[in-house]
Motif scaffolding. Sequence first.
Motif, short mmCIF file in Angstrom:
data_model
loop_
_atom_site.label_atom_id
_atom_site.label_comp_id
_atom_site.label_asym_id
_atom_site.label_seq_id
_atom_site.Cartn_x
_atom_site.Cartn_y
_atom_site.Cartn_z
N LYS A 290 -15.91 -22.50 -11.34
CA LYS A 290 -14.86 -22.65 -12.35
C LYS A 290 -15.16 -23.78 -13.32
O LYS A 290 -14.79 -23.74 -14.49
N GLY B 22 -3.71 -25.25 -11.74
CA GLY B 22 -4.92 -25.95 -11.31
C GLY B 22 -5.19 -27.17 -12.16
O GLY B 22 -6.33 -27.49 -12.49
N TYR B 23 -4.14 -27.86 -12.48
CA TYR B 23 -4.29 -29.03 -13.34
C TYR B 23 -4.98 -30.18 -12.62
O TYR B 23 -4.66 -30.49 -11.47
N VAL B 24 -5.90 -30.79 -13.29
CA VAL B 24 -6.56 -31.99 -12.79
C VAL B 24 -6.57 -33.02 -13.92
O VAL B 24 -7.07 -32.74 -15.01
N PRO B 25 -6.00 -34.18 -13.70
CA PRO B 25 -5.96 -35.17 -14.77
C PRO B 25 -7.36 -35.63 -15.15
O PRO B 25 -8.26 -35.64 -14.32
N SER C 120 -10.25 -26.08 -20.02
CA SER C 120 -9.67 -27.03 -19.08
C SER C 120 -8.19 -27.25 -19.36
O SER C 120 -7.80 -27.42 -20.51
N VAL C 121 -7.39 -27.27 -18.32
CA VAL C 121 -5.95 -27.41 -18.51
C VAL C 121 -5.54 -28.89 -18.57
O VAL C 121 -5.92 -29.68 -17.73
N SER C 122 -4.74 -29.20 -19.59
CA SER C 122 -4.35 -30.58 -19.81
C SER C 122 -2.88 -30.80 -19.44
O SER C 122 -2.15 -29.86 -19.16
N GLU D 255 -12.30 -29.10 -6.82
CA GLU D 255 -12.48 -29.26 -8.26
C GLU D 255 -12.12 -30.67 -8.69
O GLU D 255 -12.79 -31.29 -9.49
N GLN D 256 -11.04 -31.11 -8.15
CA GLN D 256 -10.50 -32.42 -8.49
C GLN D 256 -11.56 -33.51 -8.50
O GLN D 256 -11.60 -34.36 -9.37
N ARG E 57 -14.18 -32.28 -11.59
CA ARG E 57 -13.79 -31.88 -12.93
C ARG E 57 -13.55 -33.09 -13.84
O ARG E 57 -12.90 -34.04 -13.45
N LYS E 58 -14.06 -33.01 -15.02
CA LYS E 58 -13.82 -34.03 -16.04
C LYS E 58 -14.33 -35.40 -15.62
O LYS E 58 -14.00 -36.42 -16.20
#
Lengths: 337, 337
Positions: B138, A45-48, A2-4, B111-112, B115-116
Amino acid sequence: MSVSIEDVAKRAEVSTATVSRALRGLPKVSPATRERVLAVAAELGYVPSPSATGLATGRTKTVGVLMPFVDRWYFGHALEGVDQELRSRGYNLLLLSLGGYLHGNKRRFTEQMVRKQIDGLVVLCMGLSQSELEELAKTQMPVVAVGGPIEGCVGVHIDDFAAATAATTHLIDLGHRKIAHLRGGVKDEINFVVPGLRAEGFAATMRSAGLELRPEFSVAGDFTAAQGAAAAGRIFDLPGEKPTAVFCGSDEMALGLMFEARRRGIRIPEDLSVVGIDNHDFSVLAGLTTIAQDPVEHGRQAAAILLDAVEGKPEAITQKYMPFQLLKRESTARLPS
Amino acid sequence: MSVSIEDVAKRAEVSTATVSRALRGLPKVSPATRERVLAVAAELGYVPSPSATGLATGRTKTVGVLMPFVDRWYFGHALEGVDQELRSRGYNLLLLSLGGYLHGNKRRFTEQMVRKQIDGLVVLCMGLSQSELEELAKTQMPVVAVGGPIEGCVGVHIDDFAAATAATTHLIDLGHRKIAHLRGGVKDEINFVVPGLRAEGFAATMRSAGLELRPEFSVAGDFTAAQGAAAAGRIFDLPGEKPTAVFCGSDEMALGLMFEARRRGIRIPEDLSVVGIDNHDFSVLAGLTTIAQDPVEHGRQAAAILLDAVEGKPEAITQKYMPFQLLKRESTARLPS
DNA sequence: CTGTTAGCGCTTTCAT
DNA sequence: ATGAAAGCGCTAACAG
């Protein structure tokens, strides 16, 4: 993995602080930097992480909805309204504690469910016990009630007493004198004031018209069609004089009653006039006269008020009485004199 | 303010690590210590922060439910089932993206949203586009479909083709030859395969019985009662030969049709036999013959399968075909020969 | 059995 | 306008 935010920062050759600012549209970021950050974020594809944000800010951007059922007409539609408003303002919706009204006292609604988890709470069509209210108060969290009042909370709903009055008055105006009431069940009335308010509206209207309130004409359903039908059976089986009209506390019960009447060959409205409350999706098809209300709008406005409070908007909190309207259809008729 | 794990640790005179272990019931904590920690936590009214836990563990103990509506019979009940299972296993339920089936292509499921934020996803009665499936893939997140199949996902639902076959066969067995089908609308069929499966089951059964599939006997509703009634009107208005029976893709449409028939004085089952799918709460009251299914149970099992996957249980993932059953009631009758 | 110590990924002063 | 650094509250090695 996962991208931070750090990955974005590195790639854009800025600090994480700048990324954070840029992404949230805060001022004090140069247009060039902002653009670059945005591009990199998109590229990666960053998602906080909501958890991280929540931990850092103390706010979760999530609202809880406490409701006993979703499969009742009003409830489901109100939920849709809440969802619409929440979504349009970027909040998540956490569904809390379905599973019906409590049996005995074992509902498990505690601070735990709520604290640090949501920024505000919508309570849909249910009362809260004194201790639940206290727990809630401890959290300092904004709360709004939909569908019926809760002591000490902002509420969005119709005036149920007045609605019941309108329905009953309609029957009286048509010349009916022997009017029955299909009310909520014990559990409904313990858990929620609305069924009681409607019953009181009915009773008060009958009294002030000088009409008799026969105890055997007040029958309990549980706000479902099935129980409405069963309760209707009890009315129809009554020995002696029959009512010429029935005011039902909800359209679902009214529809149940109409099905049961039909099964027995009781004609509506010739033999019996029926009026409900809600304007259920089926009501227009069934020709049911009813007091229409708009739960989707209730939900929307409740959520709007709640979010204003959550976001600290001044004057945010206000009580709302929503409009209702008598829809005359084919289930009510003048009593032949 | 809000009490944190550190407050508990200090008061209990242990480290935060021990508090964490004690509270989560992990081994390697002496009974005495555990008891003391528990007592202090209770005394202080400690509630762990889900954000912090989520950040530390990478798991949120929250499951997302993606569904287009809550106010359709199947949907609401399936949601209840999901909620039951989730709650009993200590998970939260995040409601995603109501607001109906997409118009055009502008559904915003990315995704948003996911994700997380959630550990797993239940998709209720909707298809996913290729790109949505890729986005989901993904995230590596377990997904289970309820109410209808999604390519590449575990699913919990009935065999809709078989259910439609059973319904149609019932009509044919009663001697009907001219059978109409009230199917889903364009939007339903684009967004979800189930309406199509039911239509295919109908068509295949008709064909293998050597019966004619008249195009004008296939009419689109949108799975609601209102549209069912409207579509019924179109069938009834057909010039020339009328069908003697109708297979409706859902009970809600069937009920709409029955209301419309009644309005026009078309007698059921004397003039027209009707069969639906679902066993809607109103169906028993209306005497509607139907293929019964149990959406609450579907939801429960789907959630159970999902959580097993989330928690890494071996053999967790399995496809489930749920049972259905023909309930013969008063809306279908033998065709008078 | 218990404590110490890093993080988890973000926001937010406070400098610069 | 940007960066450095200190948390937010919890868990998870790793020591002991």
